[in-house]
Design an enzyme around this catalytic site. Sequence first.
Site, PDB file in Angstrom:
ATOM      1  N   GLY A   1       0.835  -1.207   0.000  1.00 54.50           N
ATOM      2  CA  GLY A   1       0.000   0.000   0.000  1.00 54.50           C
ATOM      3  C   GLY A   1       0.866   1.253   0.000  1.00 54.50           C
TER       4      GLY A   1
ATOM      5  N   ARG B   1      -2.078   8.918   2.510  1.00 50.11           N
ATOM      6  CA  ARG B   1      -2.573   9.794   3.576  1.00 50.11           C
ATOM      7  C   ARG B   1      -1.502  10.178   4.593  1.00 50.11           C
ATOM      8  NH1 ARG B   1      -7.556   7.488   6.299  1.00 50.11           N
ATOM      9  NH2 ARG B   1      -7.261   5.535   5.192  1.00 50.11           N
TER      10      ARG B   1
ATOM     11  N   TYR C   1      -0.141  -7.780   8.009  1.00 49.24           N
ATOM     12  CA  TYR C   1      -0.066  -6.486   7.336  1.00 49.24           C
ATOM     13  C   TYR C   1       1.182  -5.736   7.833  1.00 49.24           C
ATOM     14  CZ  TYR C   1      -5.063  -6.744   5.911  1.00 49.24           C
ATOM     15  OH  TYR C   1      -6.275  -7.078   5.364  1.00 49.24           O
TER      16      TYR C   1
ATOM     17  N   ASP D   1       1.564  -2.677   8.060  1.00 47.92           N
ATOM     18  CA  ASP D   1       1.224  -1.428   8.754  1.00 47.92           C
ATOM     19  C   ASP D   1       0.405  -1.693  10.025  1.00 47.92           C
ATOM     20  OD1 ASP D   1      -1.102  -2.265   7.558  1.00 47.92           O
ATOM     21  OD2 ASP D   1      -1.435  -0.451   6.380  1.00 47.92           O
TER      22      ASP D   1
ATOM     23  N   ASN E   1     -13.164  -8.263  10.448  1.00 49.97           N
ATOM     24  CA  ASN E   1     -11.935  -8.922  10.014  1.00 49.97           C
ATOM     25  C   ASN E   1     -10.751  -7.993  10.306  1.00 49.97           C
ATOM     26  OD1 ASN E   1     -10.006 -10.385   8.556  1.00 49.97           O
ATOM     27  ND2 ASN E   1     -10.525  -9.332   6.643  1.00 49.97           N
TER      28      ASN E   1
ATOM     29  N   TYR F   1      42.093  18.256  20.064  1.00 51.32           N
ATOM     30  CA  TYR F   1      42.041  18.141  18.596  1.00 51.32           C
ATOM     31  C   TYR F   1      42.813  19.282  17.973  1.00 51.32           C
ATOM     32  CZ  TYR F   1      39.620  17.577  14.055  1.00 51.32           C
ATOM     33  OH  TYR F   1      39.307  17.387  12.750  1.00 51.32           O
TER      34      TYR F   1
HETATM   35  C1  UD1 Z   1      -8.786  -5.054   4.543  1.00 47.08           C
HETATM   36  C2  UD1 Z   1      -9.766  -6.219   4.510  1.00 47.08           C
HETATM   37  C3  UD1 Z   1     -10.900  -5.949   5.494  1.00 47.08           C
HETATM   38  C4  UD1 Z   1     -10.353  -5.731   6.877  1.00 47.08           C
HETATM   39  C5  UD1 Z   1      -9.302  -4.621   6.846  1.00 47.08           C
HETATM   40  C6  UD1 Z   1      -8.604  -4.513   8.177  1.00 47.08           C
HETATM   41  C7  UD1 Z   1      -9.742  -7.090   2.240  1.00 47.08           C
HETATM   42  C8  UD1 Z   1     -10.442  -7.096   0.939  1.00 47.08           C
HETATM   43  N1  UD1 Z   1     -10.297  -6.341   3.174  1.00 47.08           N
HETATM   44  O1  UD1 Z   1      -9.478  -3.916   4.134  1.00 47.08           O
HETATM   45  O2  UD1 Z   1     -11.802  -7.049   5.519  1.00 47.08           O
HETATM   46  O3  UD1 Z   1     -11.388  -5.388   7.771  1.00 47.08           O
HETATM   47  O4  UD1 Z   1      -8.289  -4.896   5.884  1.00 47.08           O
HETATM   48  O5  UD1 Z   1      -7.790  -3.385   8.173  1.00 47.08           O
HETATM   49  O6  UD1 Z   1      -8.749  -7.772   2.412  1.00 47.08           O
HETATM   50  N2  UD1 Z   1      -2.270  -4.176   0.426  1.00 47.08           N
HETATM   51  C9  UD1 Z   1      -1.356  -4.541  -0.510  1.00 47.08           C
HETATM   52  N3  UD1 Z   1      -1.728  -4.579  -1.824  1.00 47.08           N
HETATM   53  C10 UD1 Z   1      -2.974  -4.269  -2.229  1.00 47.08           C
HETATM   54  C11 UD1 Z   1      -3.925  -3.884  -1.255  1.00 47.08           C
HETATM   55  C12 UD1 Z   1      -3.543  -3.862   0.068  1.00 47.08           C
HETATM   56  O7  UD1 Z   1      -0.204  -4.850  -0.187  1.00 47.08           O
HETATM   57  O8  UD1 Z   1      -3.231  -4.325  -3.424  1.00 47.08           O
HETATM   58  C13 UD1 Z   1      -1.885  -4.147   1.835  1.00 47.08           C
HETATM   59  C14 UD1 Z   1      -1.907  -2.748   2.431  1.00 47.08           C
HETATM   60  O9  UD1 Z   1      -0.644  -2.140   2.324  1.00 47.08           O
HETATM   61  C15 UD1 Z   1      -2.281  -3.024   3.876  1.00 47.08           C
HETATM   62  C16 UD1 Z   1      -3.125  -4.276   3.791  1.00 47.08           C
HETATM   63  O10 UD1 Z   1      -2.810  -4.887   2.570  1.00 47.08           O
HETATM   64  O11 UD1 Z   1      -1.155  -3.310   4.649  1.00 47.08           O
HETATM   65  C17 UD1 Z   1      -4.610  -3.975   3.873  1.00 47.08           C
HETATM   66  O12 UD1 Z   1      -4.948  -3.081   2.879  1.00 47.08           O
HETATM   67  P1  UD1 Z   1      -6.084  -2.003   3.081  1.00 47.08           P
HETATM   68  O13 UD1 Z   1      -6.264  -1.283   1.824  1.00 47.08           O
HETATM   69  O14 UD1 Z   1      -5.821  -1.241   4.319  1.00 47.08           O
HETATM   70  O15 UD1 Z   1      -7.308  -2.998   3.329  1.00 47.08           O
HETATM   71  P2  UD1 Z   1      -8.808  -2.605   3.431  1.00 47.08           P
HETATM   72  O16 UD1 Z   1      -9.374  -2.530   2.072  1.00 47.08           O
HETATM   73  O17 UD1 Z   1      -8.956  -1.493   4.359  1.00 47.08           O
END
Ligand code: UD1
Length: 452
Positions: free
Chosen positions: A9, A13, A98, A100, A165, A383
């Site tokens: 990601g 922001r 994740y 983050d 989740n 020095y």
């Molecule tokens: C995701 C979950 C959601 C959960 C939430 C918790 C999915 C579809 N949804 O939502 O059910 O409640 O996390 O925070 O999984 N990332 C990538 N590549 C991508 C997209 C995301 O590496 O293409 C990584 C992001 O950097 C991040 C994590 O995956 O670390 C989650 O991505 P984010 O976009 O925050 O997930 P949400 O859509 O909020």
Amino acid sequence: MQIVILAAGQGKRMRSALPKVLQPLSDRPLLGHVLRTAASLNPSRTCVVYGHGGDAVRAAFSDLQVDWALQAEQLGTGHAVMQAMPALSREEPVLILYGDVPLLRADTLVKLAEAASDDKLGILTVTLDDPTGYGRIVRDAAGRIVRIVEQKDATEGERKIHEVNTGIMVVPGARLAGWLTHLSNDNAQREYYLTDVVAAAVRDGVPVVSTQPARVSETLGVNDKAQLADLERTHQRENAERLLNEGVTLRDPARIDVRGELICGRDVEIDIGCIFEGRVELGDGVVVGAHSVLRNVTIAAGTRIAPFCHFDDATVGAGCQLGPYARLRPGARLAEDVHIGNFVEVKNSDIAAHSKANHLAYVGDATVGSRVNIGAGTICCNYDGANKFRTVIEDDVFIGSDTQLVAPVTVGRGATLGAGTTLTQDAPPGQLTIARARQITITGWTRPVKKK
Ligand code: UD1
Ligand code: CA
């Protein structure tokens, strides 16, 4: 077990040139926390899915034994995990983390992995008062998980579900690839959702289980600086609670920052606004005054540190009195009962027991004996612009104020240096050495007057 960490990601922001997962929390980048927790689980392999700012991210962890999988375009969490598949084996379960979400604890993940075992899908869930934005855990009448629905795809009724989740999952390795290849992006966000593997598991008769963490904060992610600051405070409050439990007196647990490891003896007292970095060890009864910054230091029992001190890579003996405004730089080693007062800087020097430098001095590259008194304004001129030299001050020396010791130079045992001396040759033991212009008084001298 194998671990995949999603870290592609962009983190727009954050409004920062630094990739999101490299933003610092406490003593390391966000991803550093996740990698440390991952390593503590002894996985057979760890694969980080990276994207935006990828080179900087890889470079920051180049010393670690992990695989890197590039996700060039962020097409969703399912797509992200797909990028890691070539690095994974089908033989073991895959834990998805994740990059983050920095505060997850190893024991929470162990519990999840145990519940999932090799053949079940395990989801880490939490129940939130405000579930807005999260994927909801949909269960059947018997309470079995049937699928996860994202906020944007959920019906009014599903949005009322408070169990969400966290994104952390354990998936059987033998099943993962198959489920991922069948994902579709036919949803509100046109993304390949990892969460859709849950419905696939149910369809294939693979049991789906869930566990919960001890604290919700473990599962919180970071999207902006406000959330980063919140998690920092959460982390610091947990540090403070641990210290209080160990019997440390914190004048205000909300005003301490431990960015590393702080080890305290009995009856240690820490005033407000202090920062501890690296490994800091405080012996029994040590008192740390307000607004002091201590980094990689060891302080023995009974030493008192007055406010506004800055210590870096130093060792301090027992019963010393330091500060206010004292600075110990790398290689400062103080024995017991040493006094270092305001605006005194000590670098790469040994100071033996009962010696004092109470005001405005620079002690650099020096070996100082016992019971030495270093007067105000004393400077070790170590020095010459190209090389550094040592100053040796033997036991029981008294150095008058405003003295310059031009190294290399030795002040013999018991010697006294007169105030204002610029010492360029060794001072013999037991005697007074003085090197300054003799005082004269010009009689009949008058001040100049302004010309008309
Ligand atoms: C995701 C979950 C959601 C959960 C939430 C918790 C999915 C579809 N949804 O939502 O059910 O409640 O996390 O925070 O999984 N990332 C990538 N590549 C991508 C997209 C995301 O590496 O293409 C990584 C992001 O950097 C991040 C994590 O995956 O670390 C989650 O991505 P984010 O976009 O925050 O997930 P949400 O859509 O909020
Ligand atoms: Ca998110």
